[in-house]
Motif scaffolding. Structure first.
Motif, short mmCIF file in Angstrom:
data_model
loop_
_atom_site.label_atom_id
_atom_site.label_comp_id
_atom_site.label_asym_id
_atom_site.label_seq_id
_atom_site.Cartn_x
_atom_site.Cartn_y
_atom_site.Cartn_z
N ASN A 41 0.82 -1.21 0.00
CA ASN A 41 0.00 0.00 0.00
C ASN A 41 0.85 1.27 0.00
N THR A 42 1.92 1.26 0.77
CA THR A 42 2.82 2.40 0.82
C THR A 42 3.51 2.61 -0.53
N THR A 43 3.96 1.53 -1.13
CA THR A 43 4.61 1.63 -2.44
C THR A 43 3.63 2.13 -3.48
N ARG A 44 2.44 1.60 -3.48
CA ARG A 44 1.41 2.03 -4.44
C ARG A 44 1.11 3.51 -4.28
N LYS A 45 0.95 3.96 -3.05
CA LYS A 45 0.65 5.37 -2.79
C LYS A 45 1.81 6.27 -3.21
N THR A 46 3.03 5.84 -2.95
CA THR A 46 4.21 6.61 -3.36
C THR A 46 4.25 6.79 -4.86
N ILE A 47 3.98 5.72 -5.58
CA ILE A 47 3.96 5.78 -7.04
C ILE A 47 2.86 6.73 -7.52
N GLU A 48 1.68 6.65 -6.91
CA GLU A 48 0.58 7.54 -7.29
C GLU A 48 0.95 9.00 -7.06
N ILE A 49 1.54 9.29 -5.92
CA ILE A 49 1.94 10.67 -5.62
C ILE A 49 2.99 11.14 -6.62
N TYR A 50 3.97 10.30 -6.88
CA TYR A 50 5.04 10.66 -7.81
C TYR A 50 4.49 10.93 -9.21
N ARG A 51 3.60 10.08 -9.67
CA ARG A 51 3.04 10.22 -11.02
C ARG A 51 2.11 11.42 -11.14
N SER A 52 1.52 11.85 -10.06
CA SER A 52 0.54 12.94 -10.13
C SER A 52 1.19 14.33 -10.13
N HIS A 53 2.45 14.41 -9.81
CA HIS A 53 3.10 15.71 -9.73
C HIS A 53 3.82 16.05 -11.03
N GLU A 54 3.72 17.30 -11.38
CA GLU A 54 4.42 17.77 -12.56
C GLU A 54 5.89 17.97 -12.23
N LEU A 55 6.71 17.91 -13.26
CA LEU A 55 8.13 18.19 -13.07
C LEU A 55 8.31 19.67 -12.79
#
Length: 77
Positions: A41-55
């Protein structure tokens, strides 16, 4: 399945690249291992947060200072 085996397959599980048989084994492990549920769950959430942010483009001066600091630190090692 051990926790080590589960973690080795976690990326493929999250990206849905595992066979049906392996998915059953992974899900069975999750039913009895709270540690791996939390890890997944932590890994999934981290990936979601990372993917949702713009560079974010750093200003040139800050990028140059940061690069120099990193290179200086690396030379000390």
């Amino acid at each position: 399945m051990t926790c080590t085996e589960f973690i080795a397959q976690l990326d493929d599980l999250l990206e849905e690249r595992v066979s049906k048989t392996l998915r059953v084994d992974l899900e069975e492990h999750l039913r009895t291992c709270e540690h791996c549920v939390i890890t997944m769950n932590t890994t999934r959430k981290t990936i979601e947060i990372y993917r949702s942010h713009e560079l974010y483009e750093l200003p040139n001066e800050l990028r140059d200072r940061l690069q120099k600091a990193i290179l200086a630190k690396c030379k000390k090692c």
